[in-house]
Each structure stands twice: as structure tokens, then as C-alpha cells.
Design an enzyme around this catalytic site. Sequence first.
Site, PDB file in Angstrom:
ATOM      1  N   ARG A 199       0.770  -1.239   0.000  1.00 37.83           N
ATOM      2  CA  ARG A 199       0.000   0.000   0.000  1.00 37.83           C
ATOM      3  C   ARG A 199       0.802   1.290   0.000  1.00 37.83           C
ATOM      4  NH1 ARG A 199      -5.517  -0.137   0.829  1.00 37.83           N
ATOM      5  NH2 ARG A 199      -6.310  -2.228   1.246  1.00 37.83           N
TER       6      ARG A 199
ATOM      7  N   ARG B 154      -4.926  -2.649  -6.689  1.00 33.34           N
ATOM      8  CA  ARG B 154      -5.692  -3.261  -5.591  1.00 33.34           C
ATOM      9  C   ARG B 154      -7.182  -2.916  -5.732  1.00 33.34           C
ATOM     10  NH1 ARG B 154      -8.325  -5.300  -2.413  1.00 33.34           N
ATOM     11  NH2 ARG B 154      -8.117  -5.610  -0.186  1.00 33.34           N
TER      12      ARG B 154
ATOM     13  N   TYR C 179      -2.793 -17.715  13.432  1.00 37.86           N
ATOM     14  CA  TYR C 179      -3.998 -17.178  12.759  1.00 37.86           C
ATOM     15  C   TYR C 179      -5.117 -18.222  12.722  1.00 37.86           C
ATOM     16  CZ  TYR C 179      -1.213 -13.198  11.279  1.00 37.86           C
ATOM     17  OH  TYR C 179      -0.431 -12.073  11.272  1.00 37.86           O
TER      18      TYR C 179
ATOM     19  N   ASP D  63       0.046 -14.301   0.024  1.00 36.11           N
ATOM     20  CA  ASP D  63      -0.042 -14.100   1.476  1.00 36.11           C
ATOM     21  C   ASP D  63       0.100 -15.432   2.191  1.00 36.11           C
ATOM     22  OD1 ASP D  63      -0.785 -11.748   3.448  1.00 36.11           O
ATOM     23  OD2 ASP D  63      -1.668 -13.599   4.219  1.00 36.11           O
TER      24      ASP D  63
HETATM   25  O1  1CP Z   1      -5.292  -4.739   1.430  1.00 29.12           O
HETATM   26  C1  1CP Z   1      -4.085  -4.893   1.332  1.00 29.12           C
HETATM   27  O2  1CP Z   1      -3.453  -4.381   0.410  1.00 29.12           O
HETATM   28  C2  1CP Z   1      -3.519  -5.793   2.393  1.00 29.12           C
HETATM   29  C3  1CP Z   1      -2.113  -5.626   2.841  1.00 29.12           C
HETATM   30  C4  1CP Z   1      -1.332  -6.930   2.623  1.00 29.12           C
HETATM   31  C5  1CP Z   1      -0.293  -7.140   1.705  1.00 29.12           C
HETATM   32  C6  1CP Z   1       0.307  -6.131   0.755  1.00 29.12           C
HETATM   33  C7  1CP Z   1      -1.565  -8.171   3.274  1.00 29.12           C
HETATM   34  C8  1CP Z   1      -2.611  -8.467   4.258  1.00 29.12           C
HETATM   35  N1  1CP Z   1      -0.690  -9.122   2.752  1.00 29.12           N
HETATM   36  C9  1CP Z   1       0.106  -8.524   1.805  1.00 29.12           C
HETATM   37  C10 1CP Z   1       1.113  -9.198   0.966  1.00 29.12           C
HETATM   38  C11 1CP Z   1       2.114 -10.064   1.612  1.00 29.12           C
HETATM   39  N2  1CP Z   1       1.972 -10.709   2.812  1.00 29.12           N
HETATM   40  C12 1CP Z   1       3.351 -10.418   1.056  1.00 29.12           C
HETATM   41  C13 1CP Z   1       3.729 -10.026  -0.362  1.00 29.12           C
HETATM   42  C14 1CP Z   1       5.033  -9.832  -0.812  1.00 29.12           C
HETATM   43  C15 1CP Z   1       5.848  -8.643  -0.284  1.00 29.12           C
HETATM   44  O3  1CP Z   1       6.480  -8.815   0.773  1.00 29.12           O
HETATM   45  O4  1CP Z   1       5.909  -7.631  -0.976  1.00 29.12           O
HETATM   46  C16 1CP Z   1       3.995 -11.246   1.992  1.00 29.12           C
HETATM   47  C17 1CP Z   1       5.374 -11.859   1.902  1.00 29.12           C
HETATM   48  C18 1CP Z   1       3.109 -11.417   3.079  1.00 29.12           C
HETATM   49  C19 1CP Z   1       3.370 -12.270   4.240  1.00 29.12           C
HETATM   50  C20 1CP Z   1       2.526 -12.124   5.457  1.00 29.12           C
HETATM   51  N3  1CP Z   1       1.171 -12.000   5.558  1.00 29.12           N
HETATM   52  C21 1CP Z   1       3.062 -12.199   6.769  1.00 29.12           C
HETATM   53  C22 1CP Z   1       4.510 -12.452   7.082  1.00 29.12           C
HETATM   54  C23 1CP Z   1       5.332 -11.216   6.931  1.00 29.12           C
HETATM   55  C24 1CP Z   1       5.139 -10.153   7.989  1.00 29.12           C
HETATM   56  O5  1CP Z   1       4.780  -9.036   7.608  1.00 29.12           O
HETATM   57  O6  1CP Z   1       5.352 -10.473   9.171  1.00 29.12           O
HETATM   58  C25 1CP Z   1       1.993 -12.059   7.665  1.00 29.12           C
HETATM   59  C26 1CP Z   1       2.059 -12.055   9.180  1.00 29.12           C
HETATM   60  C27 1CP Z   1       0.798 -11.935   6.888  1.00 29.12           C
HETATM   61  C28 1CP Z   1      -0.596 -11.833   7.410  1.00 29.12           C
HETATM   62  C29 1CP Z   1      -1.305 -10.622   6.934  1.00 29.12           C
HETATM   63  N4  1CP Z   1      -1.533 -10.318   5.630  1.00 29.12           N
HETATM   64  C30 1CP Z   1      -2.186  -9.111   5.518  1.00 29.12           C
HETATM   65  C31 1CP Z   1      -2.431  -8.641   6.843  1.00 29.12           C
HETATM   66  C32 1CP Z   1      -3.131  -7.361   7.195  1.00 29.12           C
HETATM   67  C33 1CP Z   1      -1.892  -9.587   7.718  1.00 29.12           C
HETATM   68  C34 1CP Z   1      -1.954  -9.553   9.232  1.00 29.12           C
HETATM   69  C35 1CP Z   1      -0.758  -8.919   9.864  1.00 29.12           C
HETATM   70  C36 1CP Z   1      -0.908  -8.907  11.383  1.00 29.12           C
HETATM   71  O7  1CP Z   1      -1.466  -9.844  11.968  1.00 29.12           O
HETATM   72  O8  1CP Z   1      -0.390  -7.950  11.971  1.00 29.12           O
END
Ligand code: 1CP
Length: 354
Positions: A41, A50, A163, A87
Site C-alpha cells: 500500500r 488493488r 492465525y 499471502d
Molecule cells: O489490502 C491490502 O493491500 C492488504 C495488505 C497486505 C499485503 C500487501 C496483506 C494483508 N498481505 C500482503 C502481501 C504479503 N503478505 C506479502 C507479499 C510480498 C511482499 O512482501 O511484498 C507477503 C510476503 C506477506 C506475508 C505475510 N502475511 C506475513 C509475514 C510477513 C510479515 O509481515 O510479518 C503475515 C504475518 C501476513 C498476514 C497478513 N496479511 C495481511 C495482513 C493485514 C496480515 C496480518 C498482519 C498482522 O497480523 O499484523
Amino acid sequence: MRTGTPSPQKPARNLMKPLLQNLQGHATARPPVWLMRQAGRYLPEYRALRAKAKNFIAFCLDPELATEVTLQPVRRFGMDAAILFADILLVPHALGQSVAFVENEGPKLDPIRNAAALAQLSDARFAETLSPVMQTIKRVRAALPDTVALIGFAGAPWTVATYMIEGEGGTDYERTRAMAWSEPALFSAVIDRITAATISYLMAQIEAGAEALQLFDSWAGAVPAPLFDTAVIEPTKRIVSALKAKHPAIPIIGFPRAAGSHVARYAALTGVDAVGIDHMTDLTAAVMPDGIAVQGNLDPVLLLHGGAAMEREVRGLVAAMAGKPFVFNLGHGVMQPTPPEHVARLVALVKGAA
Ligand code: 1CP
């Protein structure tokens, strides 16, 4: 040219990719750079795409949109690696658990807290549900420059389990920890289910063209110390050894975020090729077993604010790690309000162009 030396015109493919060289234990003249959450974002071009998808899961499972979003930060900043846009919660989704991403609230799942709920999960549609991800990987590989590597990924079992059991993020993982302590057989069955699914998912990613993998154990820091081996080290080791048995040349980065005192054992015991270090840990002092690379660990807040403090820390980290196998990254993901110009500056600094 002397006989017996390999032709200089045809270097092995990975000699052109600084990310893969470092992950294989060979330092390069300057470290490769990519950032966790480099797509997302904070980029206006991400927000524009998106808006075209009906929800976040549909967005991840649309190969055309996911390919474009994966490539955006590579094009804009010249990253040394692309990370597949997907994700970690696609795995529970593909096992049939209900997963929704609620605007401004994060993920919501139908929680699994007993054997009956666990038994509802199914492999029947797993591969088919995730096949768009493999299409994305093929498209990205075809579009990437020769020097840029494609990283596939999955969540590590503990982090995905939090989760699946809590039903949401942002908690203290109280239910997950309670299950691990007081219903160890059920907890192990959940971890085993995720481990098996993750192995088949990552195997498919490699076969589709992923050149390196990262296992995100973002909430490893919440595991009670006596349970760290069963919750983190053992399942990670099982995933790594299953993948290595078939694809020994694909490097695997483990990211046991906030695991503090456990990191050295994690590096020694799991079989990963590289360890991602968070910004709470002194990466320059991390003692890794021979040949294991480190990745990290600039505080994402420094990237958010930019300026002299960021410049000093980036230069310091690059200088301290010179000559060692090292991948420049943040200690966690790019924060949403981060100005893209700060990312451009960071990449220029690491590449020695600033
Ligand atoms: O609406 C949106 O645009 C949502 C935001 C978003 C994005 C851009 C989420 C929701 N996921 C992602 C993509 C994503 N997630 C990637 C893409 C590649 C990159 O890094 O550019 C990757 C590797 C992840 C991995 C991911 N998802 C993790 C592990 C990494 C980290 O940040 O610790 C985790 C914990 C998630 C869960 C997740 N996905 C999205 C949300 C809001 C959450 C929850 C986070 C939380 O519990 O705090």
C-alpha cells in the site's frame, strides 16, 4: 584462454544473481537488496491495482494482477529480488478454512480450536486453489531481468497456526499458547497439518520457477521458550529437509522474527541457508554456522523517516557486513506510510550509487 576453465561467456545462471550467490554463502562486491513487503500500500501503483480486485484473496489469486504487483518494486527501485505477491494465509484458505481480509481490521478466520474443526480441513482442492500462484510465478520469471531472482514464500507453521487458532491477528496468541501447553496432541496435529501443506505448496512454487524461498515465522518471538523446538525448529527442519531432498540447490531463508536467544540454534538445526534477523537483534554480531548467510535488519521506522539517520545506519550495516554472505533487508516489512522516495534512496545507498 586456458583449457579446462569454464567458458566466460556462459556463467552459471546464479552467478548473475547476487541474491543467490549470497544465499549460497558467497559474498558479492556489494550486498543484494530487497525488502519484506516491498509490494504494498505504500506504492500508489499498488493501490491502483488493488482497487481492481473484489477482495484481497481474489487479488492474490489473479495471476495478471499478482504478476504486475510483484514486478512493481523491481521496476521502480531496481531491487535485486522480486518476492512473489501472495499471502501466508492462502494456505489455510486452500485447506478450506474460511479466511477473509477485513478492511482496516486485518484477517478474520473461522478459528480451529478442537479436533472436529481440524478434521474439517481438506486437501481435496488445495493444489487447484493455489494453481494461480504457480501461474504468477511462471509469468514473473519470464518477465524478470537476468540479474534479479524470484523468491517464493510461505508462513512457517507456528505463525500460520496462530492465525488458524486465534482466528485473527494482533492478539497475544493466548489460545495458541494454551493449546500448545495443555492439548499438545491437538497442537501437534495442527502443526503437522500446516507442515505437510506447506511442503507441497513450496514444492509447487519451486517447480513453477521460484529460485529461493523464505519461511516467515513472524510471531516466533511469542513462543514460550520450552516449546520453541516443537513449535518452530522441528517443523521448520521438516519443511527444509523435504524440499532439499528434491531440490537441494534452492536456497531457503528462515525468518524467526524476535526469536532472540533461539536464533543461533535455529540457524544450526533447521538446515536453512540464510537467517533473516529482526531489528531488535545485532545482526553484525550474529554468529552463524559456516556458510550460513544473514539477511536484515534496518529498522522499518528509519526507512519511514529517511534522512541522515537512515543514511548512517545503511552505510554502517553495509560496511560492517562487507566480505560476508549478506542480504540487505529491513528487520520487518515496509510500513504503509513510507514515502517511496526513501526506498529509492535506500536502494541507491546499498548499491553504492549515492
Ligand atoms: O489490502 C491490502 O493491500 C492488504 C495488505 C497486505 C499485503 C500487501 C496483506 C494483508 N498481505 C500482503 C502481501 C504479503 N503478505 C506479502 C507479499 C510480498 C511482499 O512482501 O511484498 C507477503 C510476503 C506477506 C506475508 C505475510 N502475511 C506475513 C509475514 C510477513 C510479515 O509481515 O510479518 C503475515 C504475518 C501476513 C498476514 C497478513 N496479511 C495481511 C495482513 C493485514 C496480515 C496480518 C498482519 C498482522 O497480523 O499484523
